[in-house]
Design an enzyme around this catalytic site. Structure first.
Site, short mmCIF file in Angstrom:
data_model
loop_
_atom_site.label_atom_id
_atom_site.label_comp_id
_atom_site.label_asym_id
_atom_site.label_seq_id
_atom_site.Cartn_x
_atom_site.Cartn_y
_atom_site.Cartn_z
N HIS A 156 4.16 1.16 -9.29
CA HIS A 156 3.97 0.20 -8.20
C HIS A 156 2.51 -0.02 -7.85
O HIS A 156 2.16 -1.00 -7.22
CB HIS A 156 4.74 0.67 -6.96
CG HIS A 156 6.22 0.55 -7.12
ND1 HIS A 156 6.95 -0.50 -6.60
CD2 HIS A 156 7.12 1.32 -7.77
CE1 HIS A 156 8.23 -0.35 -6.91
NE2 HIS A 156 8.36 0.75 -7.63
N ASP A 364 -4.93 -3.08 -4.79
CA ASP A 364 -3.51 -3.00 -4.45
C ASP A 364 -2.68 -3.40 -5.66
O ASP A 364 -3.03 -4.37 -6.35
CB ASP A 364 -3.20 -3.98 -3.30
CG ASP A 364 -2.15 -3.44 -2.34
OD1 ASP A 364 -1.27 -2.71 -2.80
OD2 ASP A 364 -2.23 -3.76 -1.14
P1 ADQ Z 1 2.55 -0.41 -0.13
O1 ADQ Z 1 1.21 0.16 -0.41
O2 ADQ Z 1 3.32 0.26 0.94
O3 ADQ Z 1 3.43 -0.47 -1.45
P2 ADQ Z 1 2.96 -3.37 0.46
O4 ADQ Z 1 3.39 -3.95 -0.82
O5 ADQ Z 1 1.98 -4.24 1.16
O6 ADQ Z 1 2.23 -1.96 0.26
O7 ADQ Z 1 4.11 -3.09 1.53
C1 ADQ Z 1 5.36 -2.69 1.25
C2 ADQ Z 1 6.32 -3.03 2.41
O8 ADQ Z 1 6.01 -2.30 3.61
C3 ADQ Z 1 6.33 -4.51 2.79
O9 ADQ Z 1 7.66 -4.95 2.78
C4 ADQ Z 1 5.75 -4.54 4.20
O10 ADQ Z 1 6.32 -5.53 5.04
C5 ADQ Z 1 6.06 -3.17 4.73
N1 ADQ Z 1 5.04 -2.83 5.73
C6 ADQ Z 1 3.72 -2.69 5.50
N2 ADQ Z 1 3.08 -2.43 6.67
C7 ADQ Z 1 4.02 -2.41 7.62
C8 ADQ Z 1 4.00 -2.22 9.04
N3 ADQ Z 1 2.85 -2.02 9.66
N4 ADQ Z 1 5.17 -2.26 9.72
C9 ADQ Z 1 6.32 -2.50 9.07
N5 ADQ Z 1 6.41 -2.70 7.76
C10 ADQ Z 1 5.28 -2.66 7.04
C11 ADQ Z 1 3.29 -0.11 -2.84
C12 ADQ Z 1 2.03 -0.62 -3.53
C13 ADQ Z 1 1.92 -2.13 -3.42
C14 ADQ Z 1 3.19 -2.79 -3.97
C15 ADQ Z 1 4.44 -2.14 -3.37
C16 ADQ Z 1 5.71 -2.65 -4.05
O11 ADQ Z 1 0.87 0.00 -2.97
O12 ADQ Z 1 0.80 -2.61 -4.12
O13 ADQ Z 1 3.19 -4.17 -3.65
O14 ADQ Z 1 4.40 -0.74 -3.50
O15 ADQ Z 1 5.67 -2.48 -5.43
#
Ligand code: ADQ
Length: 459
Positions: A156, A364
């Site tokens: 991911h 990211d």
């Molecule tokens: P993350 O680093 O967690 O994921 P991201 O893809 O932006 O980053 O977010 C994942 C989920 O968490 C989203 O559905 C988002 O809405 C939710 N989220 C983030 N901040 C939040 C908050 N403050 N409150 C509630 N919900 C929140 C990892 C990788 C990413 C990749 C994903 C999926 O780091 O690059 O996109 O996995 O593969």
């Protein structure tokens, strides 16, 4: 259709509140339900001695199997190696990566335990799909136990260029373990090329065209499978969320001001510090935005047990405080900074009423917040997206205002451009981004990966 087995560190149990489970968890659960299957992972519990057998829970056609871990092993595995070494290194923060042998040994030990507990639950035709950087060695461990099923891996987060990966003392072991999978999936073509380059230049392996690779005596396939969201249902959620009391309270509190939003886990990969600096620069360079624009940064604390995350938190608190001290008026606070997480529908409403989203990670894998922001917009009056070129999402959302997050002045300028962008241009850009999101949903991503895994030669 073969049964599906998912392995991930955390398991989205059926008891998890419907509004909390993210799009990824829902999409994986759907596939398990359709094919019948097993979701295997950590229980969230640590114990002092040797952990017992997996706890099994049946719900429809899905078996959930979770195991406890020994507290010390878990510390080495999760804090020491996965998040203390691999996470920073794979996000190009070599200086934050603190390699120690005991942590690596703990990482291997936990993977071995996972393999030993999982192997007896596997049936001969099962497709096994392993998720993320916590489990790179899992396929090797399973093979050692005689498992011959097709095993696929999806990363991911980004995969670093060989120049960065080589700083990791155990780089060779890690890539050898990746090559034990039948299919290795990444978010972008850049990640694919990074591994291919390592295989050819460092490991003396060969690429066999069409995504095939031969390395360390094994053959594997490598491909890009950029993850998506459930675009349609997120758009519907946002449309409905406009009526939610939280959305109304938010818009009321703005008193006619424009809202700029940032939503991230509190993590150094997300570029929150640079983003705040860019907002400060906006207020300095374009004083017309003072008292007219509010920046809301939602950043729930994550991995608070790691010192670097605690330091980052203090840094952001200081910066947000200084900006507010300098620019606030008695009736306007420029930065709202919240260490809270919100349900998906509340977030969807917040996205919809924001004029600009600042999604500016310094690195990211994909970044789903960028995609969710776009999906949440009102088609007739959408907001603008300022997006880091270092997020995987920038490869797809070419109509965002693409920025280099390290260039604070350029991010401030893009934010200004987003705030003053005429509606017509916003609509055009949004439409083109939405088309991409409608084509590549999380369901399409899942089926593409599973299709490729089914095609891959097993063992
Ligand atoms: P993350 O680093 O967690 O994921 P991201 O893809 O932006 O980053 O977010 C994942 C989920 O968490 C989203 O559905 C988002 O809405 C939710 N989220 C983030 N901040 C939040 C908050 N403050 N409150 C509630 N919900 C929140 C990892 C990788 C990413 C990749 C994903 C999926 O780091 O690059 O996109 O996995 O593969």
């Amino acid at each position: 259709m073969a049964r599906l087995v998912i392995v991930s560190n955390r398991v989205a149990l059926p008891s998890e509140k419907a509004g909390r489970a993210g799009g990824l968890a829902v999409a994986l659960r759907e596939a398990l339900q359709r094919r019948g299957g097993l979701w295997f992972g950590w229980s969230g519990e640590t114990v002092s001695g040797t952990p017992g057998e997996p706890e099994l829970l049946q719900s429809g056609k899905i078996t959930y199997a979770t195991i406890d871990l020994n507290a010390e092993d878990y510390h080495h595995f999760y804090i020491g190696f996965a998040n203390g070494v691999l996470w920073p290194l794979f996000h190009y923060r070599v200086g934050l990566s603190e390699f120690r042998r005991p942590a690596f040994e703990g990482y291997l030990r936990v993977n071995e335990i996972f393999a030993r507990r999982l192997a007896p639950l596997l049936q001969p035709e099962d497709l096994v799909w392993v998720h993320d950087y916590h489990f790179v060695p899992l396929a090797s461990e399973l093979r050692r136990l005689g498992v011959t099923n097709r095993i696929g891996f999806f990363l991911h987060i980004p995969f670093p260029a060989p120049e960065v990966l080589l700083t990791l003392p155990v780089h060779q072991r890690l890539v050898r373990d990746l090559c034990a999978y039948d299919l290795v999936g990444f978010q972008t073509e850049d990640d694919v090329r990074a591994l291919q380059r390592y295989i050819v230049d460092e490991a003396g392996g060969t690429l066999t065209g069409d995504g095939g690779a031969a390395c360390f005596g094994a053959s594997t396939r490598i491909g890009a499978f950029g993850i998506g969201i459930d675009t349609e249902s997120f758009a519907r959620l946002a449309e409905k969320a406009v009526q939610r009391p939280e959305t109304t309270r938010l818009t009321d509190s703005l008193a006619g001001r424009e809202l700029v939003i940032g939503v991230d886990r509190l993590d150094y990969s997300k570029g929150i510090t640079q983003r705040l600096e860019a907002f400060r620069e906006l207020l300095s360079r374009w004083p017309e935005h003072r008292s007219r624009v509010t920046f809301m940064q939602i950043a729930p604390v994550s991995r608070g047990e790691i010192a670097q995350y605690r330091a980052l938190r203090r840094e952001i608190e200081g910066l947000a405080g200084r900006i507010n001290g300098k620019f606030s008026e008695f009736d306007w606070t420029p930065v709202r900074y919240l260490n809270k997480s919100f349900s998906r529908s509340v977030l969807a409403g917040f996205f919809r009423v924001s004029r600009v989203a600042l999604v500016t990670p310094v690195r990211d894998g994909m970044n789903l917040v960028a995609k969710e922001y776009v999906a949440a917009q009102d088609p007739k009056d959408p907001g603008a997206l300022v997006l880091s070129r270092f997020a995987g999402a920038a490869r797809e959302l070419k109509d965002a205002l693409i920025v280099n997050p390290y260039d604070v002045d350029a991010v401030a300028a893009a934010l200004h451009a987003g705030l003053v962008m005429p509606r017509e241009e916003r609509v055009q850009r949004w439409r083109r981004m939405m088309e991409v999101l409608e084509r590549n949903t999380v369901g399409v991503w899942r089926e593409r990966f599973l299709g490729a895994l089914e095609q891959a030669a097993p063992g």
